[in-house]
Write a protein that holds these residues in place. Sequence first.
Motif, PDB file in Angstrom:
ATOM      1  N   PRO A 198      -3.702   6.668   0.510  1.00 45.59           N
ATOM      2  CA  PRO A 198      -3.686   7.099  -1.045  1.00 45.59           C
ATOM      3  C   PRO A 198      -4.166   7.328  -2.090  1.00 45.59           C
ATOM      4  CG  PRO A 198      -5.125   5.663   0.937  1.00 45.59           C
ATOM      5  CD  PRO A 198      -5.000   6.388   0.885  1.00 45.59           C
ATOM      6  N   GLU A 199      -3.556   6.872  -3.411  1.00 44.89           N
ATOM      7  CA  GLU A 199      -3.974   8.026  -4.576  1.00 44.89           C
ATOM      8  C   GLU A 199      -4.842   7.442  -4.771  1.00 44.89           C
ATOM      9  OE1 GLU A 199      -2.887   9.773  -6.398  1.00 44.89           O
ATOM     10  OE2 GLU A 199      -0.781  10.375  -5.943  1.00 44.89           O
ATOM     11  N   SER A 240       4.768   3.218   3.433  1.00 43.47           N
ATOM     12  CA  SER A 240       3.923   2.616   3.067  1.00 43.47           C
ATOM     13  C   SER A 240       2.749   2.573   4.285  1.00 43.47           C
ATOM     14  CB  SER A 240       4.695   1.221   3.215  1.00 43.47           C
ATOM     15  OG  SER A 240       5.929   1.331   4.363  1.00 43.47           O
ATOM     16  N   PHE A 241       2.471   1.720   4.213  1.00 43.66           N
ATOM     17  CA  PHE A 241       1.446   2.296   5.487  1.00 43.66           C
ATOM     18  C   PHE A 241       1.901   1.857   6.800  1.00 43.66           C
ATOM     19  CE2 PHE A 241      -0.934  -1.244   8.915  1.00 43.66           C
ATOM     20  CZ  PHE A 241      -2.596   0.281   8.734  1.00 43.66           C
ATOM     21  N   MET A 301       1.021  -1.217   0.104  1.00 50.22           N
ATOM     22  CA  MET A 301      -0.199  -0.717  -0.019  1.00 50.22           C
ATOM     23  C   MET A 301       0.519   1.227   0.248  1.00 50.22           C
ATOM     24  SD  MET A 301      -2.673   0.972   2.284  1.00 50.22           S
ATOM     25  CE  MET A 301      -4.120   2.269   2.554  1.00 50.22           C
ATOM     26  N   GLU A 302       1.187   2.713  -0.870  1.00 52.35           N
ATOM     27  CA  GLU A 302       1.697   3.572  -0.870  1.00 52.35           C
ATOM     28  C   GLU A 302       0.484   4.515  -0.672  1.00 52.35           C
ATOM     29  OE1 GLU A 302       5.023   2.845  -4.761  1.00 52.35           O
ATOM     30  OE2 GLU A 302       3.228   3.958  -5.386  1.00 52.35           O
ATOM     31  N   LEU A 303       0.714   5.201   0.135  1.00 52.59           N
ATOM     32  CA  LEU A 303       0.386   6.469   0.530  1.00 52.59           C
ATOM     33  C   LEU A 303       1.218   8.059   0.424  1.00 52.59           C
ATOM     34  CD1 LEU A 303      -0.307   4.311   2.802  1.00 52.59           C
ATOM     35  CD2 LEU A 303      -2.207   6.081   3.568  1.00 52.59           C
TER      36      LEU A 303
END
Length: 428
Positions: free
Chosen positions: A32-33, A14-15, A1-3
Amino acid sequence: MELVNLKDPQEIVSFKQAVKKGLGKNQGLFFPEGFTPLSDIDACLALSLQERSALILKHIIGDELTSTEIENIVNQAFNFPAPVEQVTENIKTLELFHGPTLAFKDFGGRFMAQTLSHISDGAPITILTATSGDTGAAVAHAFHGIDNINVVILFPEGKISPLQEKLFTTLGGNIHTFAIDGDFDACQAMVKTAFDDAEVRDGLHLNSANSINISRLLAQVCYYFEAFSQIDKNDRDKVVLSVPSGNFGNLTAGMIAKALGLPIKRFVAATNANDTVPRYLKTGEWEPNDTVATMSNAMDVSRPNNWPRIEAMIERGIIDGALLNGVAIDEESTMIAMKELANKGYISEPHAAIAYKALEHTLEDGEVGLFLGTAHPAKFRETVENVLGNPIALPEPLVKCSVEKSLDESLPNDYQALKAAMFERLAK
């Protein structure tokens, strides 16, 4: 997961990193996107609260945590119900106050505590958070007694209910509480200043447990699905969701739920006199006023910290901004709503009453209203009894803490005083 940091798009985490950091550079929020919808909403809604929540969180977070890890965290965090109750023929309420501190923030606080404890590997952490009421209790109880994690809670002195205060100022141990001579926005400003202060941020290993922390926000998504699992299948696409809104984390989570495929028809952001968002939605001008003290004190927020996440969702097309209405309810109307609910056989505190009254203003024929009950009415015992004229019984958690001694320390609205007190307390 990318934020991505909403104030600095070059900062991508990352998360796990987002949970540990809390805030990004320039006090930016991580988000997030976008969100990938779940493949089968009906099958998801047929699961138990714990099974469904683990599935949803695994879907959002991805491979950073295994399914077993998420299941274990969820089972420890979400071990209490969230029932939907019928209030009128076309209005229901989601009761989120059946956890240990009798407020919706038990969901986010407990999930964050279990997650952070799991991913920190024993490294020292200081949770620094401001509260306008329920966050303090939920965070304090969620982290109380966890090794290597200290919690510092700031709250506006004299501006939250005595029973709310007792729930988190009486624990001691790794829970440190400071009563600040100012309002919630002043407390939140001190938290933000601390995160910008490298000496404090790095020296005390700061993290935040406010709804700005992504782990708390994602946990809140789960109870919207739990609500819909209790609504007739034929009515699910008719649901108008009314959210009592202060810092706007709850509404953000509801919008994430819709982005994941939950068929919420539209949203109502219900505020008290601190009506920055309803005015903004009408005029397009962001003009926060000074915070006004009200009986719904957990919503006494003029500069909601989660609003940038909602703006990002609208700007990116994740949520249609036309689906959001803002309604401000004044004190007199709040009391009227509490009395109306009582006459219908439902005892409510001011925050939920505001969400109910906002629904009354906006609900159309054929729609099903669902408002959030965010706290047990006994947490606002004095207010509820004064408005309704009848005594209400205290549940066991409040009976127990009401006779305990408060351990908070009073501080001026001065960041340097807070900094000195934190180092003195946490260096022991």
